[in-house]
Scaffold this motif. Structure first.
Motif, PDB file in Angstrom:
ATOM      1  N   TYR A   1       0.834  -1.197   0.000  1.00 23.23           N
ATOM      2  CA  TYR A   1       0.000   0.000   0.000  1.00 23.23           C
ATOM      3  C   TYR A   1       0.872   1.252   0.000  1.00 23.23           C
ATOM      4  O   TYR A   1       2.059   1.205   0.349  1.00 23.23           O
ATOM      5  CB  TYR A   1      -0.904  -0.003   1.233  1.00 23.23           C
ATOM      6  CG  TYR A   1      -1.729  -1.265   1.337  1.00 23.23           C
ATOM      7  CD1 TYR A   1      -2.951  -1.372   0.696  1.00 23.23           C
ATOM      8  CD2 TYR A   1      -1.262  -2.367   2.052  1.00 23.23           C
ATOM      9  CE1 TYR A   1      -3.703  -2.538   0.768  1.00 23.23           C
ATOM     10  CE2 TYR A   1      -2.009  -3.538   2.128  1.00 23.23           C
ATOM     11  CZ  TYR A   1      -3.224  -3.619   1.485  1.00 23.23           C
ATOM     12  OH  TYR A   1      -3.950  -4.778   1.537  1.00 23.23           O
TER      13      TYR A   1
ATOM     14  N   SER B   1     -11.995   1.406   6.355  1.00 26.67           N
ATOM     15  CA  SER B   1     -11.810   0.496   5.226  1.00 26.67           C
ATOM     16  C   SER B   1     -10.487   0.693   4.498  1.00 26.67           C
ATOM     17  O   SER B   1     -10.229   0.025   3.503  1.00 26.67           O
ATOM     18  CB  SER B   1     -12.961   0.685   4.227  1.00 26.67           C
ATOM     19  OG  SER B   1     -12.992   2.022   3.760  1.00 26.67           O
ATOM     20  N   TRP B   2      -9.645   1.597   4.963  1.00 26.03           N
ATOM     21  CA  TRP B   2      -8.429   1.913   4.232  1.00 26.03           C
ATOM     22  C   TRP B   2      -7.477   0.709   4.220  1.00 26.03           C
ATOM     23  O   TRP B   2      -7.390  -0.064   5.172  1.00 26.03           O
ATOM     24  CB  TRP B   2      -7.711   3.098   4.862  1.00 26.03           C
ATOM     25  CG  TRP B   2      -8.562   4.330   4.934  1.00 26.03           C
ATOM     26  CD1 TRP B   2      -9.924   4.387   4.998  1.00 26.03           C
ATOM     27  CD2 TRP B   2      -8.115   5.670   4.965  1.00 26.03           C
ATOM     28  NE1 TRP B   2     -10.340   5.689   5.063  1.00 26.03           N
ATOM     29  CE2 TRP B   2      -9.252   6.500   5.053  1.00 26.03           C
ATOM     30  CE3 TRP B   2      -6.867   6.269   4.930  1.00 26.03           C
ATOM     31  CZ2 TRP B   2      -9.177   7.877   5.105  1.00 26.03           C
ATOM     32  CZ3 TRP B   2      -6.793   7.654   4.982  1.00 26.03           C
ATOM     33  CH2 TRP B   2      -7.936   8.447   5.067  1.00 26.03           C
ATOM     34  N   CYS B   3      -6.713   0.597   3.129  1.00 28.23           N
ATOM     35  CA  CYS B   3      -5.703  -0.460   2.987  1.00 28.23           C
ATOM     36  C   CYS B   3      -6.305  -1.850   3.191  1.00 28.23           C
ATOM     37  O   CYS B   3      -5.708  -2.700   3.849  1.00 28.23           O
ATOM     38  CB  CYS B   3      -4.532  -0.235   3.939  1.00 28.23           C
ATOM     39  SG  CYS B   3      -3.571   1.236   3.542  1.00 28.23           S
TER      40      CYS B   3
ATOM     41  N   THR C   1      -8.171  -3.218  -1.987  1.00 24.42           N
ATOM     42  CA  THR C   1      -7.578  -2.025  -2.584  1.00 24.42           C
ATOM     43  C   THR C   1      -6.154  -2.267  -3.053  1.00 24.42           C
ATOM     44  O   THR C   1      -5.647  -1.504  -3.882  1.00 24.42           O
ATOM     45  CB  THR C   1      -7.589  -0.852  -1.585  1.00 24.42           C
ATOM     46  OG1 THR C   1      -6.864  -1.212  -0.401  1.00 24.42           O
ATOM     47  CG2 THR C   1      -9.004  -0.486  -1.193  1.00 24.42           C
TER      48      THR C   1
ATOM     49  N   TYR D   1     -13.824  11.653   4.661  1.00 31.48           N
ATOM     50  CA  TYR D   1     -13.502  10.272   4.329  1.00 31.48           C
ATOM     51  C   TYR D   1     -14.737   9.455   3.948  1.00 31.48           C
ATOM     52  O   TYR D   1     -14.658   8.239   3.820  1.00 31.48           O
ATOM     53  CB  TYR D   1     -12.731   9.621   5.474  1.00 31.48           C
ATOM     54  CG  TYR D   1     -13.551   9.008   6.593  1.00 31.48           C
ATOM     55  CD1 TYR D   1     -13.344   7.693   6.990  1.00 31.48           C
ATOM     56  CD2 TYR D   1     -14.509   9.742   7.267  1.00 31.48           C
ATOM     57  CE1 TYR D   1     -14.063   7.125   8.028  1.00 31.48           C
ATOM     58  CE2 TYR D   1     -15.236   9.187   8.305  1.00 31.48           C
ATOM     59  CZ  TYR D   1     -15.006   7.874   8.677  1.00 31.48           C
ATOM     60  OH  TYR D   1     -15.728   7.310   9.703  1.00 31.48           O
TER      61      TYR D   1
ATOM     62  N   THR E   1     -14.491   6.868   1.185  1.00 28.63           N
ATOM     63  CA  THR E   1     -13.955   5.526   1.421  1.00 28.63           C
ATOM     64  C   THR E   1     -15.030   4.565   1.935  1.00 28.63           C
ATOM     65  O   THR E   1     -14.741   3.391   2.158  1.00 28.63           O
ATOM     66  CB  THR E   1     -12.801   5.560   2.443  1.00 28.63           C
ATOM     67  OG1 THR E   1     -13.320   5.853   3.752  1.00 28.63           O
ATOM     68  CG2 THR E   1     -11.764   6.612   2.072  1.00 28.63           C
TER      69      THR E   1
ATOM     70  N   ASP F   1      -7.209  16.584   4.911  1.00 30.76           N
ATOM     71  CA  ASP F   1      -6.279  15.649   5.540  1.00 30.76           C
ATOM     72  C   ASP F   1      -5.147  16.361   6.263  1.00 30.76           C
ATOM     73  O   ASP F   1      -4.112  15.753   6.557  1.00 30.76           O
ATOM     74  CB  ASP F   1      -5.688  14.708   4.473  1.00 30.76           C
ATOM     75  CG  ASP F   1      -6.732  13.748   3.922  1.00 30.76           C
ATOM     76  OD1 ASP F   1      -7.698  13.472   4.655  1.00 30.76           O
ATOM     77  OD2 ASP F   1      -6.593  13.298   2.784  1.00 30.76           O
TER      78      ASP F   1
ATOM     79  N   CYS G   1      -1.511   9.350   4.246  1.00 31.29           N
ATOM     80  CA  CYS G   1      -2.960   9.378   4.440  1.00 31.29           C
ATOM     81  C   CYS G   1      -3.687   9.790   3.168  1.00 31.29           C
ATOM     82  O   CYS G   1      -4.637   9.129   2.740  1.00 31.29           O
ATOM     83  CB  CYS G   1      -3.308  10.336   5.579  1.00 31.29           C
ATOM     84  SG  CYS G   1      -5.069  10.728   5.724  1.00 31.29           S
TER      85      CYS G   1
ATOM     86  N   GLN H   1      -3.552   7.163   0.379  1.00 32.36           N
ATOM     87  CA  GLN H   1      -4.369   5.996   0.711  1.00 32.36           C
ATOM     88  C   GLN H   1      -5.857   6.301   0.567  1.00 32.36           C
ATOM     89  O   GLN H   1      -6.626   5.471   0.075  1.00 32.36           O
ATOM     90  CB  GLN H   1      -4.051   5.533   2.133  1.00 32.36           C
ATOM     91  CG  GLN H   1      -2.683   4.898   2.297  1.00 32.36           C
ATOM     92  CD  GLN H   1      -2.407   4.470   3.721  1.00 32.36           C
ATOM     93  OE1 GLN H   1      -3.282   4.533   4.580  1.00 32.36           O
ATOM     94  NE2 GLN H   1      -1.185   4.041   3.995  1.00 32.36           N
ATOM     95  N   GLN H   2      -6.267   7.492   0.990  1.00 35.79           N
ATOM     96  CA  GLN H   2      -7.679   7.842   0.874  1.00 35.79           C
ATOM     97  C   GLN H   2      -8.091   7.963  -0.589  1.00 35.79           C
ATOM     98  O   GLN H   2      -9.160   7.477  -0.980  1.00 35.79           O
ATOM     99  CB  GLN H   2      -7.986   9.150   1.599  1.00 35.79           C
ATOM    100  CG  GLN H   2      -9.466   9.536   1.518  1.00 35.79           C
ATOM    101  CD  GLN H   2      -9.787  10.830   2.240  1.00 35.79           C
ATOM    102  OE1 GLN H   2      -8.955  11.381   2.943  1.00 35.79           O
ATOM    103  NE2 GLN H   2     -10.997  11.325   2.049  1.00 35.79           N
TER     104      GLN H   2
ATOM    105  N   ALA I   1      -8.520   4.548  -2.071  1.00 37.41           N
ATOM    106  CA  ALA I   1      -9.798   3.957  -1.679  1.00 37.41           C
ATOM    107  C   ALA I   1     -10.956   4.616  -2.416  1.00 37.41           C
ATOM    108  O   ALA I   1     -11.922   3.954  -2.811  1.00 37.41           O
ATOM    109  CB  ALA I   1      -9.989   4.079  -0.167  1.00 37.41           C
TER     110      ALA I   1
END
Length: 635
Positions: A36, A185-187, A191, A500, A503, A525, A533, A536-537, A540
């Motif tokens: 990731y 739900s991140w990473c 994804t 967020y 996501t 963010d 961050c 990653q967002q 997603a």
């Protein structure tokens, strides 16, 4: 002792291996985290589970042993992936050791219980039934091969059963982590399939959580096929055909080929050639304002919108300049200048709030909304400047804080809550459409379980010196915003996603309607500064575009400001140039908006694949439960 449970090692050796297993599980989770951002080695997802499987299935069976190893694996994975969360402590001037001990590590420990449950099941009900090796020493080669062949067939069936069950169970685990009070739900495993976009396309049908089935199933089959081939060769001198592995390869090839086709069909290049596709020029502005500046004063106070107005003017100037430069460099080509008709600012970018009547939801005139926001120095002034450049008017999307008030008989206003909203200001109008954030951020906008356990809120306030939420309440509704397209007589439905929310699959999916739609996101963010961050967002968020087959434009104060196509590809993203310490500017793109867009299977049926996965996982565990019941009866 059953054949599936190897004899225990000697105490000294077992103790040493016990601690090495701990380290191996922890390192295996950290290894998975490399799939990731910011590391982004996505192909590791195909082998990232092998360290944990090796630890589980080369030792004794048992739920709690599996739970411990899975928990360590989760800690390695999540602590590395979500290390950026520690920046929140710096914003509140909390010493790093205190923040780690009271917030970060407890939260990671809680999330790690989910892969721990998976590993517990993998080491009991979904553990491959490793039958005893054939005792064929001294027998003819033909008989040895026949005995080992029968063993390999039984082992293959056992591996496939466990691969199906464990793949399905991980889908349920991912769904649990993405849902509920502490949904995050991140990473997720799904994804990580973003690389190449081919496997990711199947999210349109099953959702992102269910994509986890593919790498987990493949990892279990790979582990079983490798082990079986080695043992078969040692037993009879020849290898065996790993039919389960061949089947997995064929399945992956089919999914890959279909995904390539889908990715191309929803790519901007192909969609723009269709007559039913509207070309929508959009721009998203980013000024990279640190969260401390936003809270402490300076540019953050009510004239913050002025900073964004100037940045918007610069964006229009730059777009016009770039078009002229291309025309000069390539006089043989014809260029059509497309200035943005929609401009997006980040979450809470307006700086000055809306006051609304809590009962009628009408805007209450005040100093900011009347004199500054709608006055001569506000939005109309910038629109006038754009028109003087030869451009066109635009619709402004901006984050705004809305304070709900109730007016007493004497005219005084009583606070009744606050909404974190997105305001949409159509061209030529002084009114604003608004949509409010419904999925609030845990520990940022509310404290989970604080109504039942008041001491949680008191402890949080004592540590941070602030009151979380400050009266923020969730919004309501599932109706998209109907927003005009300046210069045309068309209207496009906007799916609002604040912070967020982009996501959170169900939150975005409930706004889907047939016809032209665009997902618009405004995020901030800055709590996490220039960390992984934002990337990653945004990654997603790209899966929301695939699940719903809608394009997206997103503006981040800090993070990744970008435009995303319906196939999940970034049409344009504002990324830091080499040697540039700051990330500010704008993202400009022409979105392909399908006027005849339908409703995807995921948008219509939601997480149906999760329920199917639950049934599959239970069904795969039934043979082990029957064996255990039979053994208990025999005893």
């Amino acid at each position: 002792m059953s054949a599936a449970e190897p004899a225990a090692a000697a105490p000294a050796q077992g103790g040493r291996r016990f601690h090495w297993d701990w380290l191996w599980s922890l390192a295996g989770g950290a290894f998975m985290a490399l799939a990731y951002p910011p590391y982004d080695v996505g192909n590791l997802v195909w082998v990232g589970l092998l360290p944990l499987l090796g630890v589980l299935w080369r030792g004794r069976a048992g739920f709690w042993r599996g739970f411990r190893q899975g928990w360590l694996y989760g800690m390695g994975w999540y602590c590395v992936s979500f290390w950026w969360i520690h920046n929140v402590g710096a914003v509140w001037d909390i010493p790093l050791p205190l923040f780690l001990g009271t917030a970060f590590l407890p939260l990671m420990a809680l999330y790690s219980c989910l892969p721990a449950l998976w590993a517990g099941a993998a080491n009991t009900w979904l553990r491959p039934c490793t039958a005893a090796k054939p005792q064929v020493d001294g027998q003819p080669q033909a008989q040895r091969r026949e005995a080992w062949g029968a063993w390999a067939r039984r082992d293959t069936l056992s591996t496939v059963r466990c691969a199906l069950g464990l793949g399905a169970l991980w889908v349920c685990v991912e769904w649990l982590r993405a849902s509920g009070t502490l949904g995050f739900s991140w990473c997720s495993m799904g994804t990580a399939l973003y690389d190449g976009l081919s496997m990711a396309q199947w999210a349109e049908f099953v959702g992102t959580s269910a994509l986890a089935f593919i790498p987990v199933f493949t990892s279990v089959v790979l582990w079983g096929a490798f082990r079986r081939t080695v043992l078969h060769f040692k037993g009879c001198g020849v290898g065996c055909r790993p039919w389960d592995f061949y089947g997995a390869v064929v399945l992956l090839f089919i999914l890959f080929s279909g995904g390539v086709f889908l990715s191309r069909q929803y790519s901007p290049q192909v969609m723009m050639q269709r007559p039913e596709v509207l070309q929508l020029p959009v721009a998203a502005v980013q000024i990279n304002l640190d969260q401390n500046e936003r809270m402490d004063g300076g540019a953050a106070q009510p004239h913050l919108y002025g900073v964004y107005l100037r940045a918007t003017k610069c964006a229009f100037d730059q777009i016009q300049h770039d078009t002229m430069q291309r025309a000069i460099q390539h006089p043989e080509l014809a260029f059509t200048q497309q200035l943005p008709v929609w401009v997006v600012w980040p979450e809470s970018a307006l700086g000055c709030p809306f006051l609304r009547d809590a009962d009628t939801r009408e805007i209450i005139p005040d100093r900011y909304t009347q004199e500054e926001l709608m006055g001569a120095e506000g939005l109309p002034k910038v629109r006038q400047l754009v028109r003087e450049m030869g451009g066109q008017d635009f619709v402004l999307f901006t984050g705004v804080d809305e304070y709900l008030c109730r007016r007493a008989a004497d005219g005084t206003l009583t606070p009744a809550g606050m909404l974190n909203s997105m305001a949409v200001m159509p061209a030529g109008q002084e009114s604003a459409l608004t949509a409010s954030k419904q999925h609030l951020m845990p520990f940022g906008e509310y404290i989970p379980l604080v109504d039942s356990f008041g001491w949680i809120g008191q402890a949080f306030s004592a540590i941070t010196g602030t009151q979380v939420g400050d009266g923020i309440i969730p919004g309501e509704g599932s109706e998209p915003l109907h927003v005009p397209v300046p210069g045309t007589d068309e209207t496009v439905d906007v799916i609002p996603a604040i912070c967020y929310e982009d996501t959170v699959s169900p939150q975005v999916a409930k706004f889907v309607r047939p016809g032209p739609q665009v997902i618009v996101n405004g995020s901030n963010d800055a709590w996490f500064r220039e960390s992984a961050c934002g990337e990653q967002q945004a990654r997603a968020a790209a899966f929301r575009c695939i699940e719903l087959r809608r394009p997206m434009v997103r503006a981040a104060n800090m993070g990744l400001t970008c435009a995303i196509a319906p196939n999940g590809a970034f049409i344009h993203a504002l990324r830091k140039a080499d040697g540039d310490p700051h990330l500010d500017g704008f993202s400009y793109a022409v979105l392909p908006v399908d006027r005849e867009a339908g409703v995807t299977l995921y948008a219509a049926w939601g997480d149906w694949a999760v329920l199917l996965s639950l049934l599959l996982a239970v069904g795969a565990a039934v043979p082990a439960l029957r064996r255990k019941k039979g053994a208990g009866t025999a005893e």
